[in-house]
Design a protein around this motif. Sequence first.
Motif, PDB file in Angstrom:
ATOM      1  N   MET A   1       0.657  -1.156   0.339  1.00 34.92           N
ATOM      2  CA  MET A   1       0.001  -0.008   0.046  1.00 34.92           C
ATOM      3  C   MET A   1       1.088   1.435   0.001  1.00 34.92           C
ATOM      4  SD  MET A   1      -2.990  -1.217   3.194  1.00 34.92           S
ATOM      5  CE  MET A   1      -3.161   0.248   3.110  1.00 34.92           C
ATOM      6  N   LEU A   2       1.998   1.447   0.897  1.00 38.65           N
ATOM      7  CA  LEU A   2       2.880   2.389   1.167  1.00 38.65           C
ATOM      8  C   LEU A   2       2.951   2.665  -0.412  1.00 38.65           C
ATOM      9  CD1 LEU A   2       3.852   4.572   1.875  1.00 38.65           C
ATOM     10  CD2 LEU A   2       5.481   2.756   3.269  1.00 38.65           C
ATOM     11  N   MET A   3       4.635   1.896  -1.016  1.00 43.27           N
ATOM     12  CA  MET A   3       4.515   1.702  -2.271  1.00 43.27           C
ATOM     13  C   MET A   3       3.878   2.352  -3.188  1.00 43.27           C
ATOM     14  SD  MET A   3       7.427   1.290  -0.997  1.00 43.27           S
ATOM     15  CE  MET A   3       8.791   0.438   0.737  1.00 43.27           C
ATOM     16  N   MET A   4       2.443   1.662  -3.766  1.00 42.61           N
ATOM     17  CA  MET A   4       1.769   1.717  -4.432  1.00 42.61           C
ATOM     18  C   MET A   4       1.450   3.575  -4.683  1.00 42.61           C
ATOM     19  SD  MET A   4       0.829  -0.213  -6.231  1.00 42.61           S
ATOM     20  CE  MET A   4      -0.339   0.535  -7.043  1.00 42.61           C
ATOM     21  N   ARG A   5       2.226   4.302  -3.114  1.00 44.74           N
ATOM     22  CA  ARG A   5       1.692   5.350  -3.136  1.00 44.74           C
ATOM     23  C   ARG A   5       2.964   5.881  -3.321  1.00 44.74           C
ATOM     24  NH1 ARG A   5      -2.927   6.837  -0.628  1.00 44.74           N
ATOM     25  NH2 ARG A   5      -3.866   5.552   0.666  1.00 44.74           N
ATOM     26  N   MET A   6       4.395   5.444  -3.302  1.00 45.18           N
ATOM     27  CA  MET A   6       5.141   5.925  -3.981  1.00 45.18           C
ATOM     28  C   MET A   6       5.353   6.230  -5.481  1.00 45.18           C
ATOM     29  SD  MET A   6       7.209   7.223  -0.680  1.00 45.18           S
ATOM     30  CE  MET A   6       9.193   6.603  -1.152  1.00 45.18           C
ATOM     31  N   SER A   7       5.083   4.993  -5.643  1.00 45.15           N
ATOM     32  CA  SER A   7       4.867   5.386  -7.144  1.00 45.15           C
ATOM     33  C   SER A   7       3.505   6.775  -7.717  1.00 45.15           C
ATOM     34  CB  SER A   7       4.377   4.144  -8.538  1.00 45.15           C
ATOM     35  OG  SER A   7       2.959   3.784  -7.407  1.00 45.15           O
ATOM     36  N   ARG A   8       3.254   7.532  -6.992  1.00 39.34           N
ATOM     37  CA  ARG A   8       2.219   7.988  -7.294  1.00 39.34           C
ATOM     38  C   ARG A   8       3.277   9.501  -7.256  1.00 39.34           C
ATOM     39  NH1 ARG A   8      -2.157   5.630  -5.886  1.00 39.34           N
ATOM     40  NH2 ARG A   8      -2.480   6.628  -4.068  1.00 39.34           N
ATOM     41  N   LEU A   9       4.413   9.540  -6.058  1.00 39.99           N
ATOM     42  CA  LEU A   9       5.283  10.508  -5.777  1.00 39.99           C
ATOM     43  C   LEU A   9       5.446  11.937  -6.378  1.00 39.99           C
ATOM     44  CD1 LEU A   9       6.079  11.933  -3.284  1.00 39.99           C
ATOM     45  CD2 LEU A   9       8.719  11.080  -3.159  1.00 39.99           C
ATOM     46  N   GLY A  10       5.919  11.338  -8.563  1.00 40.77           N
ATOM     47  CA  GLY A  10       6.243  11.941  -8.895  1.00 40.77           C
ATOM     48  C   GLY A  10       5.210  12.995  -9.691  1.00 40.77           C
ATOM     49  N   GLY A  11       3.494  12.158  -9.384  1.00 38.50           N
ATOM     50  CA  GLY A  11       2.761  13.028  -9.426  1.00 38.50           C
ATOM     51  C   GLY A  11       2.450  14.237  -8.901  1.00 38.50           C
ATOM     52  N   ILE A  12       2.770  13.863  -7.448  1.00 42.27           N
ATOM     53  CA  ILE A  12       3.145  14.866  -6.517  1.00 42.27           C
ATOM     54  C   ILE A  12       3.282  15.668  -6.177  1.00 42.27           C
ATOM     55  CG2 ILE A  12       2.402  15.295  -3.860  1.00 42.27           C
ATOM     56  CD1 ILE A  12       1.626  12.372  -3.916  1.00 42.27           C
ATOM     57  N   VAL A  13       5.427  15.207  -6.434  1.00 39.64           N
ATOM     58  CA  VAL A  13       6.309  16.289  -7.129  1.00 39.64           C
ATOM     59  C   VAL A  13       5.995  17.348  -8.386  1.00 39.64           C
ATOM     60  CG1 VAL A  13       9.098  16.780  -7.121  1.00 39.64           C
ATOM     61  CG2 VAL A  13       7.573  15.042  -6.555  1.00 39.64           C
ATOM     62  N   ASP A  14       4.833  16.765  -9.089  1.00 37.60           N
ATOM     63  CA  ASP A  14       4.631  17.369 -10.843  1.00 37.60           C
ATOM     64  C   ASP A  14       3.587  18.910 -10.153  1.00 37.60           C
ATOM     65  OD1 ASP A  14       4.672  17.776 -13.858  1.00 37.60           O
ATOM     66  OD2 ASP A  14       2.557  16.976 -13.249  1.00 37.60           O
ATOM     67  N   GLN A  15       2.697  18.393  -9.530  1.00 38.65           N
ATOM     68  CA  GLN A  15       1.196  19.257  -9.182  1.00 38.65           C
ATOM     69  C   GLN A  15       2.163  20.180  -8.558  1.00 38.65           C
ATOM     70  OE1 GLN A  15      -1.106  19.402 -10.448  1.00 38.65           O
ATOM     71  NE2 GLN A  15      -1.032  17.844 -11.705  1.00 38.65           N
ATOM     72  N   TYR A  16       3.074  19.825  -7.675  1.00 40.27           N
ATOM     73  CA  TYR A  16       3.685  20.724  -6.692  1.00 40.27           C
ATOM     74  C   TYR A  16       4.387  21.937  -7.099  1.00 40.27           C
ATOM     75  CZ  TYR A  16       7.152  22.683  -3.197  1.00 40.27           C
ATOM     76  OH  TYR A  16       7.816  23.721  -2.554  1.00 40.27           O
ATOM     77  N   GLN A  17       5.495  21.528  -7.939  1.00 38.92           N
ATOM     78  CA  GLN A  17       5.777  22.764  -9.109  1.00 38.92           C
ATOM     79  C   GLN A  17       5.397  22.876  -9.880  1.00 38.92           C
ATOM     80  OE1 GLN A  17       8.854  22.880  -8.991  1.00 38.92           O
ATOM     81  NE2 GLN A  17       9.329  21.906  -7.620  1.00 38.92           N
ATOM     82  N   ARG A  18       4.395  22.587 -10.370  1.00 37.72           N
ATOM     83  CA  ARG A  18       3.045  23.589 -10.998  1.00 37.72           C
ATOM     84  C   ARG A  18       2.292  24.989 -10.287  1.00 37.72           C
ATOM     85  NH1 ARG A  18       0.809  21.373 -15.797  1.00 37.72           N
ATOM     86  NH2 ARG A  18       1.421  19.030 -16.611  1.00 37.72           N
ATOM     87  N   THR A  19       2.383  23.963  -8.936  1.00 38.80           N
ATOM     88  CA  THR A  19       1.536  25.091  -8.468  1.00 38.80           C
ATOM     89  C   THR A  19       2.572  26.597  -7.178  1.00 38.80           C
ATOM     90  OG1 THR A  19       0.274  23.052  -6.714  1.00 38.80           O
ATOM     91  CG2 THR A  19       0.586  25.209  -5.977  1.00 38.80           C
ATOM     92  N   VAL A  20       3.929  25.940  -7.394  1.00 42.77           N
ATOM     93  CA  VAL A  20       4.868  26.886  -7.156  1.00 42.77           C
ATOM     94  C   VAL A  20       5.095  28.094  -7.855  1.00 42.77           C
ATOM     95  CG1 VAL A  20       7.654  27.750  -6.458  1.00 42.77           C
ATOM     96  CG2 VAL A  20       5.893  24.992  -5.471  1.00 42.77           C
ATOM     97  N   ALA A  21       5.348  27.048  -9.396  1.00 44.38           N
ATOM     98  CA  ALA A  21       5.435  27.885 -10.592  1.00 44.38           C
ATOM     99  C   ALA A  21       4.247  28.929 -10.439  1.00 44.38           C
ATOM    100  CB  ALA A  21       5.197  27.641 -12.068  1.00 44.38           C
ATOM    101  N   SER A  22       3.224  28.797 -10.640  1.00 50.32           N
ATOM    102  CA  SER A  22       1.806  29.448 -10.724  1.00 50.32           C
ATOM    103  C   SER A  22       1.499  30.746  -9.230  1.00 50.32           C
ATOM    104  CB  SER A  22       0.544  28.524 -10.233  1.00 50.32           C
ATOM    105  OG  SER A  22       0.516  27.388 -11.820  1.00 50.32           O
ATOM    106  N   TYR A  23       2.076  30.194  -8.379  1.00 48.43           N
ATOM    107  CA  TYR A  23       1.888  30.749  -6.925  1.00 48.43           C
ATOM    108  C   TYR A  23       3.212  31.806  -7.505  1.00 48.43           C
ATOM    109  CZ  TYR A  23       3.196  32.444  -1.777  1.00 48.43           C
ATOM    110  OH  TYR A  23       3.943  33.417  -1.363  1.00 48.43           O
TER     111      TYR A  23
END
Length: 776
Positions: A483-505
């Motif tokens: 379960m944890l590793m499946m969430r870890m596999s989405r970390l790339g997408g989370i970082v992707d959205q984080y970068q979009r958010t920081v750039a938008s901010y």
Amino acid sequence: MASLVGAATGLRTVERDVRPRSVTPGRQRWDVRLVRGRPRTAELLTAALRRIPGITQAQANPVTGGLLVRHDARVRAADVGRMVRRAVTVIAGDPAGAGGRPAAARAADAPAPHPDHGPVVRPVLAVGTGAAAAVALARGSALTRQLVALGGVAVATGAVLRRAWRGAADAPSETVGCVTSGNAPDAAGRGAHPLVEIVGPHRRRLSRAAALSVACQVSEIALGTFLGWTGLVLIKGRAAPLVRLGLTTASAQLLGLAGLVATACAAVAGLTYASNLQWRRLGQDVEHDWRSRTYRHVQHLELRHLEGERTTRVAGTLTDDVGQLGAFFAGPANEVLQLGTSLALLVPAFLLLAPQIAWIAFLPIPVVAWLSLRHQGKAAADYAVTGERRARLGSHVINSLEASATVKSFCTEDHEAERTDELSKAALESGRRTDRSTIRHAETVRACTTASMAGTLLVGGRSVLNGTLRFEVFSPLIGLPQMLMMRMSRLGGIVDQYQRTVASYDRVQRLRALPVEADGTAETVDVGKVRGEIALEHVSFAYPGRTPALDDLSMTIPAGQVTALVGATGSGKTTIARLLMRFQDADLGSVLLDGRDVREMSRRELRHAIGFVAQDPFLFDGTIADNIRYGTFGASDEAVVEAARTAEAHPFVAALPDGYETVIGERGAALSGGQRQRIALARAILKNAPVVILDEATSAVDNETEAAIQRTLRGFAADRTMLVIAHRLSTVRHADRIYVMDAGGVVAEQGTHDELLARHGLYASLWQLQAGEPAA
């Protein structure tokens, strides 16, 4: 000779790595690769530029590599460009650098020592800690070595995350140093992380959503544990933890587990619904709050700053970028919290129940964190470049569509299509580069988590076979890391959205950092008592980067009379109106209304006292009645019709099928130019201000309509001051006083129509050109 070669190489490097992004009067934006990912170098460049005379503000952004420079209007844009390149050369060109990295940059980026830890204490602590770990690994038992390995994983993860958080919090944004409004972040908030700034006053809802997410994750782990016990009962006939609850037989345990699983499933479903709902509401609240505050700030910007920005860029910030701020909290933020909760629960569980396999289960975490944060630095710059190219593409598409008549008249359809293709290809290439980097990162993370799962099965299975780990313990735990590793596999997408958010901010904050109009010194303007006497005393004014529009101009516009301004294009006629409306303020001298300096008056109350009709009036997408009533929203239908009659607009409005309820489209596209001017004139008449400024308000109407409007305006002008700016001298021939403006913003002549014709000067020459008859 070597120094000359090095200098030439440095200049070529600067030309390649320092490129202008946009240049507008008084402000420039640059892309500087040197500062990307180097906060201290960005600070050095910012400090160096701020010390240069003529540069009023500078800020480099180490996340995007962007450089914002504001400069005095008297400094030429080309000179500012040379200053920027020279400053970058000085920062980057330290000959003492080695290994291709300038010494100045290496010194700038070196982490500052902690005040409690000197340059010697930190290495000693690191060596001591490493030696202690080595001794534990060499002399300890197998379990000790595994625990030390797990401790190393935890330390590495903490170090990576701590560095990332501090780097994000300390990285200066482009808005720091140029914030002048009360709505923008102040100095007290500069050290806060962008996400803390974004969530703002909605922390209570954030707490509720976080609590629900934690409860949901606990329920999911409990569900996984119950399913593991079910498998254990089916394989071995019983589960020891359930025996302690009084369930001794297999059938009783299966029945009890069925109830527990059903309860856990219901809890997971209910908590997932509630938490997702709270997160989505939080995202919507954040988006609404930021859009409302930012739009209100934009509405109060100084006109010179708003006119210097692309409309599409501002609109994109208010829609797409603000939407991204809310989207992050509506989704990725929830996933980050669930991932953190899983770690907080599973790590202690493994340490207590199966310390032998804890290290291999969590080994990918620091690796994945390091990969994600490494990807973060590159993705931020990529998204900034992609956003800029998309903004240019959008601006060009909108402009070409609005200019469709011009494009067709010059047969340049293919040219515009080729330009759009070029801009689209540039945006496409930038987007593809960003997508490749994002996908590569996500797949690397997936490979790490898959390897960890295989390692956990192998190491745990061997421990079960050699008797060091009980199967009863290993069986329920084996599904939880998955379960944890499946969430870890989405970390790339989370970082992707984080970068979009920081750039938008960053883009939102850059917009919010533009200064708003400063109000007067609390001196009120009683509209009912305004007589309307206007005086300009030794006024000088220049638009940024241009020659003076007005040069030591003095004139008086008497109250209760019609005064006209005529003259060649660029002689400063419209500038006088803009100074009176306080769209700009005079560089030198004073603009007076009834003897009071307009800079000491409230802008809002001053503008309430002045009716203004521009040469190219703006009409909103709505009905004719709504546009006439705009600004005087409480006016009755009778007053609207009367204002339209005065402006000679009623005949054509009454002839329309829907009359005053006719929808005219964006910018009044359904009306002709003359009809739009008459609607705008009716709007100013309905306002009934004591001072009225008409800037070419009848330039688009025919001679017959112009004569009718002049007749009705004579009655409207009684007991009010009217300033008429015109090129057509027939419009102002009956004015009480006419000022003839000449190039450079000076008064060449003044007088009545007949007096000016009798002088045989500039006005008489203009009259002869327009009327085709010599002055009498």
